[in-house]
Design a protein around this motif. Structure first.
Motif, PDB file in Angstrom:
ATOM      1  N   MET A   1       0.713  -1.414   0.026  1.00 55.58           N
ATOM      2  CA  MET A   1       0.139  -0.076  -0.107  1.00 55.58           C
ATOM      3  C   MET A   1       1.131   1.162   0.004  1.00 55.58           C
ATOM      4  O   MET A   1       2.138   1.229   0.633  1.00 55.58           O
ATOM      5  CB  MET A   1      -0.874  -0.108   1.324  1.00 55.58           C
ATOM      6  N   GLU A   3       0.818   5.793   0.162  1.00 50.26           N
ATOM      7  CA  GLU A   3       0.061   6.867   0.402  1.00 50.26           C
ATOM      8  C   GLU A   3       0.371   8.124  -0.655  1.00 50.26           C
ATOM      9  O   GLU A   3       1.727   8.171  -0.851  1.00 50.26           O
ATOM     10  CB  GLU A   3       0.209   7.325   1.886  1.00 50.26           C
ATOM     11  N   GLN A  25     -12.458   0.386  -9.213  1.00 47.59           N
ATOM     12  CA  GLN A  25     -12.164   0.134  -7.872  1.00 47.59           C
ATOM     13  C   GLN A  25     -11.086   1.251  -7.151  1.00 47.59           C
ATOM     14  O   GLN A  25     -10.526   0.820  -6.290  1.00 47.59           O
ATOM     15  CB  GLN A  25     -11.518  -1.277  -7.718  1.00 47.59           C
ATOM     16  N   PHE A  26     -11.569   2.468  -7.671  1.00 51.19           N
ATOM     17  CA  PHE A  26     -10.762   3.571  -7.097  1.00 51.19           C
ATOM     18  C   PHE A  26     -11.118   3.725  -5.739  1.00 51.19           C
ATOM     19  O   PHE A  26     -12.047   3.677  -5.428  1.00 51.19           O
ATOM     20  CB  PHE A  26     -10.958   5.080  -8.004  1.00 51.19           C
ATOM     21  N   PRO A  27      -9.881   3.700  -4.778  1.00 50.85           N
ATOM     22  CA  PRO A  27     -10.547   3.723  -3.219  1.00 50.85           C
ATOM     23  C   PRO A  27     -10.803   4.972  -2.749  1.00 50.85           C
ATOM     24  O   PRO A  27     -11.220   4.905  -1.715  1.00 50.85           O
ATOM     25  CB  PRO A  27      -9.169   3.360  -2.502  1.00 50.85           C
ATOM     26  N   GLY A  28     -10.922   6.168  -3.427  1.00 48.68           N
ATOM     27  CA  GLY A  28     -11.297   7.360  -2.893  1.00 48.68           C
ATOM     28  C   GLY A  28     -10.104   8.096  -2.171  1.00 48.68           C
ATOM     29  O   GLY A  28      -9.176   7.826  -2.352  1.00 48.68           O
ATOM     30  N   MET A  63      -4.631  10.086  -0.348  1.00 52.92           N
ATOM     31  CA  MET A  63      -5.339   8.795  -0.610  1.00 52.92           C
ATOM     32  C   MET A  63      -4.466   7.529  -0.490  1.00 52.92           C
ATOM     33  O   MET A  63      -3.050   7.816  -0.447  1.00 52.92           O
ATOM     34  CB  MET A  63      -5.871   8.656  -1.971  1.00 52.92           C
ATOM     35  N   VAL A  65      -3.447   3.904  -1.633  1.00 50.74           N
ATOM     36  CA  VAL A  65      -4.026   2.959  -2.550  1.00 50.74           C
ATOM     37  C   VAL A  65      -3.314   1.839  -2.754  1.00 50.74           C
ATOM     38  O   VAL A  65      -1.989   1.841  -1.928  1.00 50.74           O
ATOM     39  CB  VAL A  65      -3.841   3.664  -3.997  1.00 50.74           C
ATOM     40  N   PRO A  66      -3.706   0.634  -3.299  1.00 48.98           N
ATOM     41  CA  PRO A  66      -2.822  -0.323  -3.389  1.00 48.98           C
ATOM     42  C   PRO A  66      -1.808  -0.201  -4.436  1.00 48.98           C
ATOM     43  O   PRO A  66      -1.749   0.605  -5.465  1.00 48.98           O
ATOM     44  CB  PRO A  66      -3.897  -1.643  -4.170  1.00 48.98           C
ATOM     45  N   ARG A 101      -9.611   0.220   7.897  1.00 48.13           N
ATOM     46  CA  ARG A 101     -10.723   0.694   7.612  1.00 48.13           C
ATOM     47  C   ARG A 101     -11.728   0.590   8.739  1.00 48.13           C
ATOM     48  O   ARG A 101     -12.338  -0.491   8.822  1.00 48.13           O
ATOM     49  CB  ARG A 101     -11.214   0.019   6.323  1.00 48.13           C
ATOM     50  N   ASP A 110       0.491  -4.424   3.948  1.00 48.43           N
ATOM     51  CA  ASP A 110       0.927  -4.453   2.377  1.00 48.43           C
ATOM     52  C   ASP A 110       1.975  -5.463   2.581  1.00 48.43           C
ATOM     53  O   ASP A 110       3.055  -5.509   3.627  1.00 48.43           O
ATOM     54  CB  ASP A 110       1.788  -3.228   2.113  1.00 48.43           C
TER      55      ASP A 110
END
Length: 111
Positions: A1, A3, A25-28, A63, A65-66, A101, A110
């Motif tokens: 993961m 940031e 699948q955008f995580p926001g 954000m 994200v993966p 989450r 990760d």
């Protein structure tokens, strides 16, 4: 993961948001209104009062994200955020060891 953080011109936010929403699948993201100033290529001789108020409005995006999504998101931030003018902003990436989450009480690590 990872940031991803970005400081951009406020006027670019809607276009960036639209482009990011097209990613499957955008995580926001989280945004905040901030003020800042960048580096100056030439020294500017101004007084203390002007120096303390020499900030312009910016938008701060962050954000988590993966790893596999990082390059695509960076490409959008750079291409859509770029206007070619001084003060366009900056983007950077940092590693994330853990993310929880809260709505799901799920710890994501990760590997």
């Amino acid at each position: 993961m990872k940031e991803i953080k970005a400081v951009i011109q406020p006027g670019r936010l809607s276009k960036i948001r639209s482009a990011l929403r097209n990613i499957r699948q955008f995580p926001g993201m989280t945004i905040s209104k901030v003020e800042g100033c960048g580096h100056h290529l030439k020294p500017v001789n101004i007084g203390v009062r002007e120096e303390l108020t020499d900030y312009s409005p910016k938008t701060f995006i962050f954000m988590i994200v993966p790893d596999h999504m990082v390059e695509g998101i960076l490409q959008i931030l750079v291409e859509v955020g770029h206007t070619g003018n001084v003060g366009d902003g900056i983007v950077w990436v940092t590693p994330v060891d853990r993310m929880i989450r809260l709505s799901e009480k799920i710890v994501v690590m990760d590997d």
